[in-house]
Design an enzyme around this catalytic site. Structure first.
Site, short mmCIF file in Angstrom:
data_model
loop_
_atom_site.label_atom_id
_atom_site.label_comp_id
_atom_site.label_asym_id
_atom_site.label_seq_id
_atom_site.Cartn_x
_atom_site.Cartn_y
_atom_site.Cartn_z
N CYS A 112 16.92 -3.22 -26.15
CA CYS A 112 16.93 -4.56 -25.59
C CYS A 112 17.11 -4.48 -24.08
CB CYS A 112 18.04 -5.40 -26.20
SG CYS A 112 19.69 -4.76 -25.85
N CYS A 115 20.26 -2.92 -22.98
CA CYS A 115 20.22 -1.45 -22.98
C CYS A 115 19.66 -0.94 -21.65
CB CYS A 115 19.36 -0.94 -24.12
SG CYS A 115 19.96 -1.35 -25.77
N CYS A 185 15.49 28.58 16.44
CA CYS A 185 16.72 27.80 16.50
C CYS A 185 16.91 27.08 15.17
CB CYS A 185 16.67 26.78 17.65
SG CYS A 185 15.30 25.61 17.50
N CYS A 188 14.38 24.46 14.30
CA CYS A 188 13.14 24.91 13.66
C CYS A 188 13.30 24.88 12.14
CB CYS A 188 12.79 26.33 14.12
SG CYS A 188 12.49 26.51 15.88
N ASP A 673 -12.64 -11.84 4.68
CA ASP A 673 -13.27 -11.20 5.84
C ASP A 673 -14.78 -11.27 5.61
OD1 ASP A 673 -13.57 -9.56 8.14
OD2 ASP A 673 -13.92 -7.86 6.80
N ASP A 872 -11.54 -5.13 3.52
CA ASP A 872 -11.94 -3.79 3.08
C ASP A 872 -10.79 -2.80 3.00
OD1 ASP A 872 -11.41 -3.19 5.71
OD2 ASP A 872 -13.50 -2.95 6.29
N ASP A 876 -8.80 -4.28 7.97
CA ASP A 876 -8.07 -5.54 7.77
C ASP A 876 -6.63 -5.30 7.31
OD1 ASP A 876 -10.43 -7.10 8.31
OD2 ASP A 876 -11.14 -6.50 6.34
#
Length: 986
Positions: A112, A115, A185, A188, A673, A872, A876
């Site tokens: 349910c 749960c 270092c 990095c 569009d 598209d 857009d």
């Protein structure tokens, strides 16, 4: 000494790497820092998507006719935090944010909404979990977590502690150690760690600067070892194999069914280097472990094939664990129901047979009581999960569920009956078999099990769309390698492979045709039954079916990157999401069970105070507990969402979330569009109007020569028109574009400009003589462009973009649904209105620059409209994101467009109508489900409490209550399944 501009380290100018930027020389500690400084990048999980900001050569503004002429350019770098190759850890934490991981796991045992809420609450309590969502309908949970604070096992344990069973959908992970050179270092190390953690499938990555190594835990089904090396290389460092991940194959070797064959295959494998162990069995099974740095899976499979046998990699059990878990649950429920029913039937015959005249032998009360105990108790013991989840788990999570009601109701009936049994055996007066309630406890469990069993079957059907999509994938592929054709499992097809497809075969992966011609059935992707012609250069999609001829194609997307895999992922995510309307049901479910317990206790007390017997009051107490059903509330929304999104996927409409499914039908304004959405987006040159005594072809030749350097669709149309007329394209110098206005360049010593009125107005030219010609062209729906030569007007070029086939029908259908339809375009007003008139659109937003489209959408929203933007998905994107619903026109091979809430796979805007109609249909079903769930409990609980007894003498039997409760959730799921009868309007 110099300072590295990225990580701020001191470096020796004589030994350090150097680079020049803006005329100045800089020195760097590593290649990673130099690369980041000179060529900064800002990776995101969506880098692979073709958005305006990250596609080299893509027009980043738009493709509207007046937004013309931008130069080909790469992305302008955004501000980074000291770069990626060498970052300071504090910056990574504070500004970029700690890397989080997302895990989806199946969860069985939930019955349910309570749960689900219970499990969700348990997961959210785990330190390191940032979000958790549990869906009862899909029986799954999605958890976002910090891998540095919590692991997968801890998440699984949280689910177990809540009383449920977790199972991962992912395959087992592998761990590998990779050596790394070039780190200078600790920054990095942090940079590499972050790069690795961004890979899909990597759950842990720890880089040790001192040891110059990385320890990585990853999912080999999502990420290959080569991907780890590439991530390190992309960060600017050099990986080297320190410990290759161990490979393992589980095979069925067809034909290897006797000791001789076993020896043959064994000998073939012995000739390969890199196999660390192998186990061969005469039942056609093989287990092989190997070192991927020495040999590959493909070489092993080839060796077995060369020996004359057919290896089949057994991966389906790994890839379909969710299906296994659901089938296991259904089987378990069926077995428990049959077992409980076999004990429950004699129990009910023994207790109720005499009431209906059945010939039941007379048994003394004390012995019948004992028989009832022996029949009922095994039923309760076999279904102990009701009690562990209903009581023990509540103690841990402090949240009650439907199991709590079942445990209290059946437990009370059993405990009371056991006490009566003891009184009968002790000979106490006033107690007989008529006071026993063992049959109530036993039969309640039987009915609940039957309901759960039917519900599990029904819930499985709600995800049939996903199952059918998964079943579409081809199993093998015919690839051409080293000039030879070979059949390989589809998992072994690599990007760049040449694949051969014969008539009637499924296309195994996505790709581009390089040789041949055929017609392909793409109905699985688009819903359209008419085959699509494919020639050289055409894109093909995996799982579609080749109908007629044979062809070869180059694989471009394999595995999880194929269109089918993306569709499955999107639909799974949508089906696992929550609709806003579900919030009410979730809120009620959170308080539902405690409220029912209180009502049951009050009803018990009131009837006792009214002078009724203890048996009467206990009957009411149990009936109230049992008839209450939070299951129906919990299933009302997600089951309808699952079926609705599945229906959309089957018809080429990908609805990416339950929220989008809910909101879509409320839209009152749809903004289209123009270019590429209402129109084909493939303009053609229609008119060349020279001015003065200029030659028509010369005007076109000069314009086309400049436009050759532009990638705008209108420019391409001009170039194509010139080439069609056989005109030579001349070299251009000093080319540049003016955003949204036009382009300029020098051709054969002449300064040439092509653009719109705004471009030439800025050049202070007299345009009065042009107006009549331009107005006439624009009134025909054509886009007119002015051509200037040496600061004089040379002529006008007109380009037309034709409407898509079904644009008018789609617009009319939306208007018939009461939606206001708006067209937005960069064209001038006359051209825009001419195009709009052809499809019946009355409102046009013209001369809108691409970057201003989102502002126009926002303005409509400010006027009180609920707006859907249809575009598209590339140019857009801002407007799609701003709209209440963004509907992106996708394509068969690009379905994961991030900016759209809904993605239309087909290039057919009639699917906009379907999306909104499907939303309306789904919401009706959700409301029906919620109504019946609410009305069931609103009427059932008072009746069970005995509200009708004073007037009619009717008292609800707990057994009838149990049957009603068991089938209430089944009715809700069944109502959702009826959605599969949906038929699109257009």
């Amino acid at each position: 000494m110099a300072i590295d501009p990225v990580c701020k380290m001191e470096v020796d100018e004589n030994a350090a790497l150097s680079g020049v930027k803006d005329g100045e020389t800089y020195y760097f500690c590593s290649e990673g820092c130099r690369e980041e400084f000179l060529n900064p990048r800002s990776k995101t999980p969506f880098d692979k998507l073709r958005t305006p900001s990250n596609v080299e050569g893509q027009n980043p503004i738009g493709s509207e006719s007046e937004d013309i002429h931008l130069t080909t350019q790469t992305r302008t770098p955004e501000t980074l935090i000291n770069g990626e190759a060498c970052e300071i850890p504090v910056s990574v934490e504070s500004e970029v944010g700690r890397v989080s991981k997302k895990l989806t796991m199946g969860i069985t045992g939930m019955h349910c909404a309570s749960c689900a809420a219970n499990t969700e609450k348990a997961l959210k309590k785990v330190d390191g979990v940032t979000s958790a969502a549990v869906n009862i309908a899909t029986e799954s949970g999605t958890v976002e977590y910090d891998p540095e604070k919590v692991g997968v096992e801890e998440l699984k344990q949280a689910v177990r502690d809540a009383g449920y069973t977790p199972h991962l959908r992912e395959v087992p992970e592998e761990k590998v150690t990779i050596g790394i050179t070039g780190m200078n270092c600790a920054s990095c190390a942090a940079s590499i760690e972050k790069a690795l953690m961004r890979l899909d499938g990597v759950s842990e990555a720890h880089v040790n600067f001192a040891a110059e190594s990385a320890s990585v835990r990853f999912d080999p089904s999502h990420t290959a070892y080569a991907d780890l090396e590439k991530a390190i290389e992309d960060a600017g460092y050099t990986p080297h194999a320190r410990q290759e991940p161990g490979g393992r194959l589980e095979l069925k070797v067809v034909g290897m069914d006797n000791p001789h064959c076993l020896g043959t295959v064994d000998g073939a494998l012995n000739r390969l280097s890199g196999i660390t162990s192998k186990e061969l069995f005469i039942n056609e099974r093989a287990r092989i472990s190997f070192d991927p740095s020495i040999t590959s899976r493909e070489e092993i499979l080839r060796a077995i094939r060369d020996a004359g046998y057919t290896p089949v990699e057994e991966t389906e059990e790994v890839l379909d664990r969710e299906k296994e878990a659901r089938e296991r649950e259904i089987k378990t429920l069926r077995l428990k129901f049959v077992f409980s029913a076999l004990l429950g039937i004699p129990l009910v015959l023994l207790t109720m047979g005499p009431m209906v005249g059945l010939p039941v032998p007379h048994i003394p009360d004390r012995w019948e009581a004992l028989v009832q105990l022996l029949l009922a108790t095994p039923i309760l013991l076999a279904n102990y999960q009701f009690y562990t989840r209903g009581i023990l788990a509540v103690a841990r999570t402090r949240m009650a569920t439907m199991d709590t009601l079942v445990a209290l109701g059946t437990g009370a009936a059993w405990a009371y009956s056991t006490a009566v049994l003891a009184a009968i055996w002790m000979g106490k007066a006033g107690y007989s078999k008529d006071n026993l309630y063992f049959e109530v406890a036993g039969l309640l469990i039987v009915f609940i099990l039957l309901g759960k069993y039917l519900e599990a079957i029904a819930k499985g059907k709600t995800s049939e769309a996903i199952k059918s999509l998964m079943g579409l994938q081809a199993k093998t592929a015919l690839v051409v390698r080293n000039g030879k054709e070979m059949e390989v499992p589809v998992e072994e097809v690599h990007t760049g492979d040449e694949v051969l497809v014969r008539p009637g075969q499924k296309i195994p992966v996505d790709g581009v045709v390089i040789d041949g011609y055929s017609a392909v059935d793409e109905s699985m992707l688009t819903g359209e039954s008419i085959p699509v012609e494919k020639t050289v250069g055409s894109e093909v999609v995996g799982a579609t079916i080749n109908r007629t001829g044979s062809f070869r194609f180059r694989a471009t997307k394999v595995g999880k990157d194929t269109a089918l895999a993306q569709i499955i992922k999107l639909v799974e995510e949508a089906q696992g999401s929550k609709a806003p309307i579900q919030a009410l049901a979730d809120l009620i479910s959170a308080y539902f069970v405690p409220a029912v317990v209180v009502i049951a206790a009050l009803a018990f007390g009131i009837w006792m105070l009214a002078g009724q017997s203890f048996i009467f009051a206990l009957t009411v107490f149990i009936a109230v507990l049992i008839i209450a059903c939070p299951c129906a509330l919990g299933l009302a929304t997600p089951t309808a969402v699952m079926v609705g999104t599945g229906l959309g996927a089957k018809n080429g409409v990908l609805i990416k979330s339950a929220e989008a499914l809910q909101i879509a039908h409320k839209i009152d304004t749809v903004v289209f569009d123009k270019t590429g959405t209402l129109t084909k987006g493939e303009p053609e040159l229609t008119d060349v109007v020279p001015f003065g005594n200029r030659d028509r072809d010369l005007v076109l030749q000069l314009a086309a020569s400049v436009e050759k350097s532009s990638e705008h669709p209108l420019g391409e149309a001009v170039v194509a028109g010139a080439e069609k007329r056989g005109l030579e394209i001349l070299p251009v110098k000093d080319f540049h574009s003016v955003t949204g206005k036009g382009v300029e360049g020098t051709v054969d010593g002449r300064k040439i400009a092509i653009g719109n009125r705004a471009h030439f107005t800025g050049l202070d030219l007299d345009l009065n003589d042009l107006d009549r010609a331009m107005v006439e062209l624009e009134a025909q729906g054509k886009t007119a462009m002015i051509v200037g030569a040496d600061d004089e007007i040379a002529g006008i070029l007109a380009v037309a973009d034709t409407l898509k086939e079904h644009s008018k029908a789609a617009v009319q259908a939306l208007q018939g649904m009461g939606k206001e339809v708006v067209m937005i375009t960069g064209d001038n007003r006359r051209t825009g209105e001419a195009i709009a008139a052809q499809v019946g659109i009355r409102k046009v937003l013209s001369e809108v620059l691409p970057q201003d489209k989102s502002a126009e959408v926002k303005r409509l929203q400010g006027d009180g409209h609920r707006v859907a933007m249809v575009g598209d998905g590339i140019n857009d994107a801002p407007a799609l994101t701003q709209a209440d619903i963004g509907i992106a026109i996708g394509s068969g091979t690009d379905v994961a467009i991030e900016s759209g809430d809904i993605v239309l796979i087909k290039d057919d805007i009639r699917d906009v109508v379907m999306a909104m109609d499907l939303s309306s249909f789904s919401m009706r079903k959700i409301k029906q489900n919620l109504f019946w769930a609410f009305i069931y409990n609103s009427l059932g609980i008072p009746v069970a409490a005995g509200i009708l007894y004073p007037f009619t003498g009717f008292l609800l039997s707990p057994i009838v209550a149990g049957a009603a409760m068991a089938f209430s959730s089944v009715s809700v799921v069944t109502n959702s399944l009826l959605m599969r009868r949906y038929r699109r309007k257009i």
